[in-house]
Design an enzyme around this catalytic site. Structure first.
Site, mmCIF file in Angstrom:
data_model
loop_
_atom_site.group_PDB
_atom_site.id
_atom_site.type_symbol
_atom_site.label_atom_id
_atom_site.label_comp_id
_atom_site.label_asym_id
_atom_site.label_seq_id
_atom_site.Cartn_x
_atom_site.Cartn_y
_atom_site.Cartn_z
ATOM 1 N N HIS A 148 -0.657 4.853 8.179
ATOM 2 C CA HIS A 148 -1.756 4.013 7.704
ATOM 3 C C HIS A 148 -1.889 2.863 8.697
ATOM 4 O O HIS A 148 -1.026 1.982 8.759
ATOM 5 C CB HIS A 148 -1.481 3.492 6.298
ATOM 6 C CG HIS A 148 -2.602 2.642 5.763
ATOM 7 N ND1 HIS A 148 -3.874 3.134 5.584
ATOM 8 C CD2 HIS A 148 -2.641 1.344 5.391
ATOM 9 C CE1 HIS A 148 -4.653 2.168 5.118
ATOM 10 N NE2 HIS A 148 -3.927 1.066 5.003
ATOM 11 N N HIS A 177 -4.654 0.346 11.521
ATOM 12 C CA HIS A 177 -5.876 -0.449 11.544
ATOM 13 C C HIS A 177 -6.517 -0.468 12.927
ATOM 14 O O HIS A 177 -6.640 -1.532 13.548
ATOM 15 C CB HIS A 177 -5.570 -1.887 11.118
ATOM 16 C CG HIS A 177 -5.051 -2.038 9.737
ATOM 17 N ND1 HIS A 177 -4.504 -3.222 9.275
ATOM 18 C CD2 HIS A 177 -4.967 -1.171 8.697
ATOM 19 C CE1 HIS A 177 -4.109 -3.070 8.016
ATOM 20 N NE2 HIS A 177 -4.386 -1.833 7.654
ATOM 21 N N GLU A 212 0.807 -1.215 0.000
ATOM 22 C CA GLU A 212 0.000 0.000 0.000
ATOM 23 C C GLU A 212 0.847 1.275 0.000
ATOM 24 O O GLU A 212 0.404 2.322 0.490
ATOM 25 C CB GLU A 212 -0.965 -0.011 1.168
ATOM 26 C CG GLU A 212 -2.039 -1.097 1.030
ATOM 27 C CD GLU A 212 -3.096 -0.994 2.106
ATOM 28 O OE1 GLU A 212 -4.284 -0.872 1.741
ATOM 29 O OE2 GLU A 212 -2.753 -1.023 3.293
ATOM 30 N N HIS A 234 -11.328 -1.482 6.905
ATOM 31 C CA HIS A 234 -9.894 -1.548 6.640
ATOM 32 C C HIS A 234 -9.096 -0.865 7.750
ATOM 33 O O HIS A 234 -8.356 -1.516 8.478
ATOM 34 C CB HIS A 234 -9.635 -0.876 5.279
ATOM 35 C CG HIS A 234 -8.230 -0.919 4.816
ATOM 36 N ND1 HIS A 234 -7.866 -0.540 3.535
ATOM 37 C CD2 HIS A 234 -7.071 -1.263 5.433
ATOM 38 C CE1 HIS A 234 -6.556 -0.673 3.395
ATOM 39 N NE2 HIS A 234 -6.050 -1.100 4.540
#
Length: 243
Positions: free
Chosen positions: A104, A106, A85, A172
């Site tokens: 990024h 979760h 990603e 996500h």
């Protein structure tokens, strides 16, 4: 020859990864944080054959690469693989020069709250002033639960972000952007706490209500020294104690 500036930044990004893991914002080997070095290069957490997980990130796991994913220096990616990603980071950085750092992550509470139809709103004030202001400005949602590994998907996510510091990626996680690595992670901590508290209130049968408009005048920005400096020292100490 090593560049002290680059090496210092590797240390900060690695530290931020460990903080994020200690806060439960990532689990196992998933999630990554980056820092923009210049218009062509960024530092990002990469994975090696002996990767023990985000909670155990080492400065050596933070590698210098170009925006296209190629090594920033000869041998920089020997034994390492770039995150699938990577476009999440490059697309977010390219939409604004202020986006020097991207996290990024979760966080389960944020994912669960969004899937439950809960919008993150300023339901509290002095409990977490930066979090309240984050919610007041709105936390947008990118509605696709996909692995964001192509430039087009990353562009869609960046557009959904609409200039806000945090975007929820449905089913996500989140992407948090700031001008420092520390702030990018602290924003994620605030978003996670907003989601956790919202879920707790709803589970208790309560109703989510925004704070009164008149309260905002008494919820000042306490300044970077407090909001980021003191908060980050705590997060680092907390993460180190957990190990």
């Amino acid at each position: 020859m090593n560049d002290p500036t680059i090496d210092d930044a590797r240390t900060v990004v690695a530290q931020a990864c460990r903080v994020a893991a200690s806060r439960g914002l990532v689990d196992g080997i998933l999630g990554h944080i980056s820092f923009r070095v210049d218009d062509e290069h960024l530092l990002i957490r990469c994975r090696s054959a002996d990767d023990a997980g985000v909670a155990f990130t080492r400065p050596s796991d933070i590698r210098l690469i170009r925006f296209d994913g190629s090594p920033g220096r000869p041998g920089e990616l020997d034994g390492y693989s770039v995150p699938n990603e990577l476009p999440v980071h490059t697309a977010t950085m390219l939409v604004s020069p202020d986006n020097l750092a991207v996290a990024h992550l979760h966080p389960p509470a944020v994912v669960a709250a969004d899937l439950a139809g809960i919008t993150l709103r300023p339901i509290y004030g002095a409990y977490d002033i930066p979090g309240a202001h984050l919610a007041r400005g709105g936390v947008p949602v990118y509605p696709r639960a996909v692995l964001i590994r192509t430039p087009q998907l990353a562009k869609e996510m960046a557009e959904a972000m609409s200039g806000r510091p945090v975007v929820i990626c449905r089913g996500h996680g989140i992407t948090s952007a700031a001008n420092t690595v520390q702030q990018a992670v602290l924003q994620a901590v605030s978003a996670s706490e907003l989601a956790r508290m919202s879920l707790q209130i709803v589970s208790a049968g309560g109703t989510l209500r925004e704070i009164d408009d008149g309260d905002w005048a008494h919820l000042p920005d306490l300044g970077r020294q407090f909001n980021t400096g003191a908060a980050w020292r705590y997060e680092v100490a907390r993460s180190e104690k957990s190990h």
